[in-house]
Design an enzyme around this catalytic site. Structure first.
Site, PDB file in Angstrom:
ATOM      1  N   SER A  26       0.756  23.006  39.637  1.00 13.32           N
ATOM      2  CA  SER A  26      -0.663  22.765  39.347  1.00 13.32           C
ATOM      3  C   SER A  26      -1.607  23.104  40.485  1.00 13.32           C
ATOM      4  CB  SER A  26      -0.869  21.303  38.936  1.00 13.32           C
ATOM      5  OG  SER A  26      -0.386  20.435  39.958  1.00 13.32           O
ATOM      6  N   ASP A  52      -6.854  11.384  42.356  1.00  9.20           N
ATOM      7  CA  ASP A  52      -5.497  11.180  41.851  1.00  9.20           C
ATOM      8  C   ASP A  52      -4.451  11.275  42.954  1.00  9.20           C
ATOM      9  OD1 ASP A  52      -5.405  13.885  42.419  1.00  9.20           O
ATOM     10  OD2 ASP A  52      -5.159  14.532  40.336  1.00  9.20           O
ATOM     11  N   HIS A  89      -3.860  16.318  43.525  1.00  7.64           N
ATOM     12  CA  HIS A  89      -4.419  17.664  43.453  1.00  7.64           C
ATOM     13  C   HIS A  89      -5.515  17.891  44.492  1.00  7.64           C
ATOM     14  CE1 HIS A  89      -2.874  17.083  39.221  1.00  7.64           C
ATOM     15  NE2 HIS A  89      -2.233  18.175  39.632  1.00  7.64           N
TER      16      HIS A  89
END
Length: 384
Positions: free
Chosen positions: A150, A350, A353
């Site tokens: 990601s 979070d 990321h």
């Protein structure tokens, strides 16, 4: 007294009915022979003229084929495009099949008679049409594969609003589009590159800004030709899912091979992955072997034994084994593999990321590493 026929002085040996019949037959045969000879002569003249025209037609076809090859060569060198005064490239439109500019002098002079040969459909295979995407000038010369999970796919600027995720659309100047930067779409077509680069690749997730565009903007102008980005990253994937034979690996190799079909050269693989392998000791123990196999397999399958690979040492994941994975990444001793450390870059709420700002910084770090170790023709980086 009756005089016999043999005593008649007016009759000779050629005056008999039989001879007259034979004489008339001979005259008719001679006349037929003359007509036949005339027909043969006319036919031979037509054949000779047809062969001459056929020879001229073959010569024109050969010239047309040579002209097509020259146009293709010019396209590869980028000479079929022009630039406006402001430096923005544009596609030079090509004329239609009946335009004088696409008809050679030989074709204009060649006008076969309809009575000799049949009309044939004009060969338009050599006519060049503008690319389907008006933003795409041509294929790139310097190609980079973007792969991993990601944080390579990009989550910069992705925010959650009432249980719904969306990208805020903020693109810093360092990541803005440029006509010299292209991307290979999910449909394997070159197009103008812009964030989010992985929108149609990591399609099951909401993609935002990643490091790809800031990397390309930092590299362009320092290397020759246009930059081509081949996004392949998919969020939430472990290293074992990138093994040879797995869908993610095979799709990456397929896209990489497709990227060079119109020219250009794969210059490097940018790899950011490992967060999904921080959850168990087994994954940590297998990570080094899996990563080395991935590097070997990619180089073999792309026939690039010295392919430059820039790996990012992760800065997030399960804290239990995060440092173990980082140790493996930072300590990897494989030829032409360098590592960029993401530790210290800003993370989103979070704690997994990278933020938009951090993604821009990472792209510039990747560019610096590439230019330092692989940017020149003489660059050769042993195991680090």
């Amino acid at each position: 007294m009756t005089t016999s026929d043999s005593d008649d002085p007016t009759r000779g040996p050629f005056s008999s009915p039989c001879f007259n019949l034979l004489w008339r037959h001979y005259q008719q045969e001679m006349k037929d022979d003359e007509e036949r000879q005339a027909r043969i002569t006319s036919f031979l003249a037509l054949v000779t003229q047809y062969l001459k025209l056929k020879e001229e037609e073959d010569a024109i076809r050969q010239r047309r084929l040579a002209s097509r090859k020259r146009r293709r060569a010019r396209r590869r060198r980028g000479t079929t495009t022009q630039r406006r005064n402001d430096g923005v490239p544009r596609v030079v439109p090509h004329a239609g099949p009946h335009s004088p500019s696409l008809t050679s002098d030989a074709e204009s002079a060649f006008k076969p008679e309809n009575s000799l040969i049949l009309r044939t459909k004009r060969d338009t295979s050599s006519i060049l049409l503008p690319p389907k995407n008006p933003e795409m000038e041509s294929s790139p010369e310097q190609i980079f594969i973007l792969s991993g999970q990601s944080n390579m796919a990009g989550r910069g600027g992705v925010i959650r609003d009432h249980h719904h995720q969306h990208w805020d659309g903020v693109v810093p100047s360092e990541s803005q589009p440029d006509p010299s930067i292209l991307r290979l779409s999910a449909h394997l077509r070159w197009e103008a590159a812009r964030e989010p680069l992985h929108a149609d690749i990591d399609a099951k997730k909401v993609c935002g800004l990643g490091p790809g565009m800031s990397f390309a903007n930092a590299v362009r102008g320092r290397v020759e030709g246009r930059i081509g980005l081949v996004p392949c990253a998919v969020g939430g994937t472990a290293i074992k899912e990138w093994a040879r034979g797995e869908h993610l690996y095979e799709n990456m190799v397929k896209r990489a091979r497709e990227s060079v079909k119109t020219g250009g050269e794969i210059k490097g693989l940018l790899w950011y992955q490992g967060e999904s392998d921080t959850s168990s000791e087994h994954d940590v123990d297998a990570y080094h072997g899996n990563m080395v196999r991935l590097i070997d397999n990619v180089r073999q399958d792309l026939a690039l034994p010295s392919l430059a690979i820039i790996q990012v040492a992760i800065c997030s994941g399960d804290e239990k084994y995060l440092e173990k994975i980082r140790e493996v990444q930072l300590g990897m001793k494989v030829e032409n593999v360098v590592c960029v450390d993401a530790k210290g870059l800003e993370l989103k709420e979070d704690h997994l990321h990278l933020t938009t700002k951090a993604q821009v910084q990472l792209g510039q770090m990747l560019a610096d590493a590439y230019l330092k170790h692989f940017g020149s023709a003489d660059s050769h980086h042993p195991a680090l």
